[in-house]
Write a protein that holds these residues in place. Structure first.
Motif, PDB file in Angstrom:
ATOM      1  N   GLY A 352     -14.326   9.230  -7.069  1.00 14.67           N
ATOM      2  CA  GLY A 352     -13.679   9.941  -8.219  1.00 14.67           C
ATOM      3  C   GLY A 352     -12.084   9.967  -8.224  1.00 14.67           C
ATOM      4  N   PRO A 353     -11.505  10.618  -8.981  1.00 14.67           N
ATOM      5  CA  PRO A 353     -10.351  10.650  -9.444  1.00 14.67           C
ATOM      6  C   PRO A 353      -9.357  10.700  -8.369  1.00 14.67           C
ATOM      7  CG  PRO A 353     -11.270  11.864 -11.130  1.00 14.67           C
ATOM      8  CD  PRO A 353     -12.243  11.713  -9.983  1.00 14.67           C
ATOM      9  N   ASP A 354      -9.612  11.808  -7.575  1.00 16.61           N
ATOM     10  CA  ASP A 354      -8.580  11.995  -6.293  1.00 16.61           C
ATOM     11  C   ASP A 354      -8.651  10.696  -5.630  1.00 16.61           C
ATOM     12  OD1 ASP A 354      -8.215  14.352  -7.152  1.00 16.61           O
ATOM     13  OD2 ASP A 354      -9.587  15.522  -5.911  1.00 16.61           O
ATOM     14  N   LEU A 355      -9.583  10.106  -5.083  1.00 14.13           N
ATOM     15  CA  LEU A 355      -9.771   8.843  -4.124  1.00 14.13           C
ATOM     16  C   LEU A 355      -9.013   7.716  -4.864  1.00 14.13           C
ATOM     17  CD1 LEU A 355     -12.905   9.335  -2.035  1.00 14.13           C
ATOM     18  CD2 LEU A 355     -10.635   9.778  -1.259  1.00 14.13           C
ATOM     19  N   GLN A 356      -9.277   7.616  -6.187  1.00 13.50           N
ATOM     20  CA  GLN A 356      -8.683   6.560  -6.910  1.00 13.50           C
ATOM     21  C   GLN A 356      -7.192   6.523  -6.995  1.00 13.50           C
ATOM     22  OE1 GLN A 356     -10.294   6.204 -10.838  1.00 13.50           O
ATOM     23  NE2 GLN A 356     -12.211   6.779 -10.236  1.00 13.50           N
ATOM     24  N   ARG A 357      -6.685   7.694  -7.030  1.00  9.05           N
ATOM     25  CA  ARG A 357      -5.197   7.931  -7.036  1.00  9.05           C
ATOM     26  C   ARG A 357      -4.694   7.820  -5.593  1.00  9.05           C
ATOM     27  NH1 ARG A 357      -5.362  12.145  -9.640  1.00  9.05           N
ATOM     28  NH2 ARG A 357      -5.845  13.628  -8.244  1.00  9.05           N
ATOM     29  N   ASP A 358      -5.557   8.318  -4.691  1.00  5.83           N
ATOM     30  CA  ASP A 358      -5.005   8.048  -3.395  1.00  5.83           C
ATOM     31  C   ASP A 358      -4.835   6.524  -2.976  1.00  5.83           C
ATOM     32  OD1 ASP A 358      -4.500   8.721  -0.408  1.00  5.83           O
ATOM     33  OD2 ASP A 358      -6.260   7.609  -0.151  1.00  5.83           O
ATOM     34  N   LEU A 359      -5.871   5.707  -3.417  1.00  5.86           N
ATOM     35  CA  LEU A 359      -5.882   4.298  -3.257  1.00  5.86           C
ATOM     36  C   LEU A 359      -4.602   3.615  -3.943  1.00  5.86           C
ATOM     37  CD1 LEU A 359      -7.268   1.732  -1.804  1.00  5.86           C
ATOM     38  CD2 LEU A 359      -8.148   1.452  -4.253  1.00  5.86           C
ATOM     39  N   VAL A 360      -4.354   4.047  -5.077  1.00 10.83           N
ATOM     40  CA  VAL A 360      -3.334   3.330  -5.835  1.00 10.83           C
ATOM     41  C   VAL A 360      -1.989   3.561  -5.160  1.00 10.83           C
ATOM     42  CG1 VAL A 360      -2.264   3.346  -8.167  1.00 10.83           C
ATOM     43  CG2 VAL A 360      -4.696   3.395  -7.884  1.00 10.83           C
ATOM     44  N   GLU A 361      -1.916   4.823  -4.746  1.00 11.07           N
ATOM     45  CA  GLU A 361      -0.535   5.276  -4.351  1.00 11.07           C
ATOM     46  C   GLU A 361      -0.574   4.506  -2.885  1.00 11.07           C
ATOM     47  OE1 GLU A 361      -0.735   9.798  -4.172  1.00 11.07           O
ATOM     48  OE2 GLU A 361      -0.300   9.807  -6.285  1.00 11.07           O
ATOM     49  N   ARG A 362      -1.272   4.681  -2.031  1.00  8.73           N
ATOM     50  CA  ARG A 362      -1.167   4.110  -0.709  1.00  8.73           C
ATOM     51  C   ARG A 362      -0.730   2.518  -0.856  1.00  8.73           C
ATOM     52  NH1 ARG A 362      -5.340   3.531   2.497  1.00  8.73           N
ATOM     53  NH2 ARG A 362      -6.903   4.226   0.903  1.00  8.73           N
ATOM     54  N   ILE A 363      -1.518   1.868  -1.582  1.00 11.70           N
ATOM     55  CA  ILE A 363      -1.331   0.363  -1.770  1.00 11.70           C
ATOM     56  C   ILE A 363       0.053   0.132  -2.411  1.00 11.70           C
ATOM     57  CG2 ILE A 363      -2.229  -1.630  -2.998  1.00 11.70           C
ATOM     58  CD1 ILE A 363      -3.896  -0.889  -0.620  1.00 11.70           C
ATOM     59  N   SER A 364       0.597   1.136  -3.313  1.00  8.30           N
ATOM     60  CA  SER A 364       1.829   0.789  -3.895  1.00  8.30           C
ATOM     61  C   SER A 364       2.923   1.130  -2.911  1.00  8.30           C
ATOM     62  CB  SER A 364       2.169   2.155  -5.191  1.00  8.30           C
ATOM     63  OG  SER A 364       1.164   1.668  -5.974  1.00  8.30           O
ATOM     64  N   ARG A 365       2.554   2.148  -2.083  1.00  8.69           N
ATOM     65  CA  ARG A 365       3.821   2.432  -0.852  1.00  8.69           C
ATOM     66  C   ARG A 365       3.834   1.115  -0.098  1.00  8.69           C
ATOM     67  NH1 ARG A 365       1.679   7.656  -0.713  1.00  8.69           N
ATOM     68  NH2 ARG A 365       0.308   7.001   1.085  1.00  8.69           N
ATOM     69  N   SER A 366       2.509   0.697   0.231  1.00 15.96           N
ATOM     70  CA  SER A 366       2.594  -0.384   1.278  1.00 15.96           C
ATOM     71  C   SER A 366       3.125  -1.811   0.498  1.00 15.96           C
ATOM     72  CB  SER A 366       1.195  -0.799   1.738  1.00 15.96           C
ATOM     73  OG  SER A 366       1.147  -1.935   2.273  1.00 15.96           O
ATOM     74  N   ARG A 367       3.069  -1.890  -0.735  1.00 18.04           N
ATOM     75  CA  ARG A 367       3.488  -3.095  -1.442  1.00 18.04           C
ATOM     76  C   ARG A 367       4.901  -2.902  -1.474  1.00 18.04           C
ATOM     77  NH1 ARG A 367       1.157  -5.443  -7.354  1.00 18.04           N
ATOM     78  NH2 ARG A 367       1.008  -7.412  -6.462  1.00 18.04           N
ATOM     79  N   ALA A 368       5.371  -1.940  -1.764  1.00 12.17           N
ATOM     80  CA  ALA A 368       6.979  -1.487  -1.726  1.00 12.17           C
ATOM     81  C   ALA A 368       7.683  -1.799  -0.357  1.00 12.17           C
ATOM     82  CB  ALA A 368       7.316  -0.202  -2.271  1.00 12.17           C
ATOM     83  N   GLN A 369       7.017  -1.622   0.519  1.00 11.34           N
ATOM     84  CA  GLN A 369       7.542  -1.881   1.906  1.00 11.34           C
ATOM     85  C   GLN A 369       7.635  -3.472   2.220  1.00 11.34           C
ATOM     86  OE1 GLN A 369       5.114   0.214   4.569  1.00 11.34           O
ATOM     87  NE2 GLN A 369       6.049   2.186   4.288  1.00 11.34           N
ATOM     88  N   LEU A 370       6.587  -3.972   1.787  1.00 10.72           N
ATOM     89  CA  LEU A 370       6.749  -5.647   1.926  1.00 10.72           C
ATOM     90  C   LEU A 370       7.676  -6.379   0.957  1.00 10.72           C
ATOM     91  CD1 LEU A 370       2.973  -6.089   2.566  1.00 10.72           C
ATOM     92  CD2 LEU A 370       4.651  -6.080   4.315  1.00 10.72           C
ATOM     93  N   ASP A 371       7.747  -5.678  -0.504  1.00  8.96           N
ATOM     94  CA  ASP A 371       8.611  -6.207  -1.407  1.00  8.96           C
ATOM     95  C   ASP A 371       9.985  -6.029  -0.992  1.00  8.96           C
ATOM     96  OD1 ASP A 371       6.411  -6.983  -2.903  1.00  8.96           O
ATOM     97  OD2 ASP A 371       6.533  -5.447  -4.541  1.00  8.96           O
ATOM     98  N   ALA A 372      10.499  -4.871  -0.111  1.00  8.23           N
ATOM     99  CA  ALA A 372      11.706  -4.870   0.277  1.00  8.23           C
ATOM    100  C   ALA A 372      11.977  -5.970   1.346  1.00  8.23           C
ATOM    101  CB  ALA A 372      11.919  -3.242   0.863  1.00  8.23           C
ATOM    102  N   LEU A 373      11.158  -6.708   1.786  1.00 12.53           N
ATOM    103  CA  LEU A 373      11.573  -7.625   2.913  1.00 12.53           C
ATOM    104  C   LEU A 373      11.678  -9.123   2.138  1.00 12.53           C
ATOM    105  CD1 LEU A 373       9.013  -6.882   5.852  1.00 12.53           C
ATOM    106  CD2 LEU A 373      11.514  -6.251   5.558  1.00 12.53           C
ATOM    107  N   ARG A 374      11.095  -9.093   0.969  1.00 12.06           N
ATOM    108  CA  ARG A 374      10.860 -10.568   0.271  1.00 12.06           C
ATOM    109  C   ARG A 374      12.469 -11.172  -0.104  1.00 12.06           C
ATOM    110  NH1 ARG A 374       5.564  -8.440  -1.206  1.00 12.06           N
ATOM    111  NH2 ARG A 374       3.780 -10.020  -0.451  1.00 12.06           N
ATOM    112  N   PRO A 375      13.151 -10.042  -0.897  1.00 12.14           N
ATOM    113  CA  PRO A 375      14.323 -10.680  -1.285  1.00 12.14           C
ATOM    114  C   PRO A 375      15.302 -11.013   0.203  1.00 12.14           C
ATOM    115  CG  PRO A 375      13.809  -8.523  -2.331  1.00 12.14           C
ATOM    116  CD  PRO A 375      12.901  -8.890  -1.070  1.00 12.14           C
ATOM    117  N   LYS A 376      15.109 -10.633   1.103  1.00 11.49           N
ATOM    118  CA  LYS A 376      15.960 -10.913   2.247  1.00 11.49           C
ATOM    119  C   LYS A 376      15.370 -12.155   2.838  1.00 11.49           C
ATOM    120  CE  LYS A 376      16.440  -6.092   3.779  1.00 11.49           C
ATOM    121  NZ  LYS A 376      16.016  -5.070   4.920  1.00 11.49           N
TER     122      LYS A 376
END
Length: 416
Positions: A352-376
């Motif tokens: 349902g919507p709650d678990l959909q939103r939770d997946l998107v937010e968790r993956i977005s946070r994880s991606r942002a952490q890794l994206d911060a390393l790529r420019p370096k």
């Protein structure tokens, strides 16, 4: 001792021997790897079935891609083989070391000399745009002063060793980048598999309200400016990313199909691209007006039960990416197509919507952490490339004596 300045053509011979019935291995010139067997770069067949007009090169010949030489597509061949008839094959004379000449060609100074002599910019030939290239006459007219053969070999030995060290460091940084990509993919797949394992899956068709495509009129080969109409290219979509600048300008006077204008919140899927990218999915956010769908992009309308961000996130997972690559079809591996019937069958976790939103937010946070390393990592790669170029240029232009440079970290001591 350095010889008087002379035209480059006096230090080599241009070889124009054609293959005929001789069929040694087919070679290619790579910017990063020099002259290598073509099979190590691509599985595609050569453009010409008949290779009799291809040029022969021998071990020790310098091969130069006339269209990309100013980018570094030059190398010394380590084997006998065939190269494109448009390449230049140069055989150094007895007073010239091939490896030194190769390094000279890749120096910043020489690249500037070649770039100023490129021909074909902006012109046309038989209705097609000519690709800029260096002509053999213009190349040979560049004036150089070469050191003695002994000094050329000493410089070449030094640069071979130092560049090999820099390339090893670059390879380690590239491995770090690959590991970051693998970690991101693994985290995404684990999160999707956990949801699917607990709740099962349902096909995308359960949530579809409709789909439409645009058209692909004849466009100009430049992006549309602000306030101009543009048609999106397939390159505007990468898994999880929408790149609005990847578009072609609609010519003045052409009537835009306003029903195909993309809007904030649209879920887009490419139906045609390379096998690795076909089916790329992303949600449009903060898009400017006057950008149109092409006929190679699906716009999918969903029911309120599922969020477009959730679909785009799951579509980045390896399961759907593998389905796209496996089900795509096309005339060549450079462009593949998928049918919308296959897109409808994409398996999504039945949540349902709650678990959909939770997946998107968790993956977005994880991606942002890794994206911060790529420019370096990219910055380190850029610095190594700058040091590599600075070192080559300094050595072949006599800015330092390589006999006194050995044994110290010259890559840190040369200004980039």
């Amino acid at each position: 001792m350095t010889s008087p300045e002379q035209r480059l053509k006096y230090f080599y011979r241009v070889i124009d021997q054609r293959a005929g019935e001789d069929q040694p291995p087919l070679l290619a010139v790579s910017i990063h790897h020099g002259v290598v067997p073509r099979s190590t770069l691509t599985d595609d067949l050569p453009r010409a079935e008949d290779l009799s007009n291809y040029k022969l090169c021998e071990q020790g010949d310098i091969v130069l891609n006339r269209m990309r030489a100013f980018q570094g597509a030059i190398g010394v061949s380590s084997t006998r083989g065939l190269v494109s008839p448009d390449y230049l094959v140069l055989r150094p004379g007895p007073s010239t070391e091939a490896r030194y000449l190769h390094h000279l060609f890749r120096s910043k100074w020489f690249i500037g000399e070649m770039s100023s002599r490129l021909r074909g910019i902006g012109g046309t030939e038989n209705g097609a745009v000519r690709t800029p290239r260096i002509n053999p006459e213009d190349l040979g007219d560049i004036r150089v002063a070469l050191p003695s053969l002994e000094e050329q070999r000493r410089i070449a030995d030094f640069l071979d060793a130092e560049i090999s060290r820099i390339d090893r460091l670059s390879s380690r940084q590239q491995q770090v980048m690959r590991l970051l990509d693998e970690r991101e993919s693994a985290q995404l797949d684990l999160a999707i598999d956990n949801l699917a394992g607990r709740h099962g899956t349902v096909p995308l068709r359960r949530f579809l309200w409709g789909v439409d495509q645009g058209s692909s009129p004849q466009c100009e080969a430049v992006p549309a400016g602000d306030g101009e109409w543009g048609v999106l290219k397939v390159s505007c979509l990468r898994p999880g990313f929408f790149l609005p600048h990847e578009n072609k300008r609609l010519p003045n006077g052409a009537d835009p199909d306003r029903t195909s204008e993309v809007r904030d919140g649209d879920l887009l899927i490419t139906r045609a691209n390379t096998p690795q990218l076909v089916g790329s999915t992303a949600v449009v956010r903060k898009v400017r007006s006057k950008l149109l769908l092409s006929d190679k992009i699906f716009r999918v309308r969903l029911s309120h039960e599922i969020s477009p961000e959730f679909v785009a996130t799951v579509a980045r997972g390896s399961r759907i990416r593998a389905l796209c690559a496996a089900s795509s079809n096309g005339a060549s591996q450079s462009m593949a197509n998928i049918r919308f019937e296959e897109v409808k069958a994409w398996p999504l976790p039945a949540v349902g919507p709650d678990l959909q939103r939770d997946l998107v937010e968790r993956i977005s946070r994880s991606r942002a952490q890794l994206d911060a390393l790529r420019p370096k990592v990219n910055r380190q790669l850029d610095l190594l490339a700058e040091r590599r170029q600075a070192l080559i240029t300094a050595a072949v232009t006599g800015q330092f004596d390589v006999s006194t440079a050995s044994g110290r970290n010259v890559t840190d001591g040369v200004s980039a």
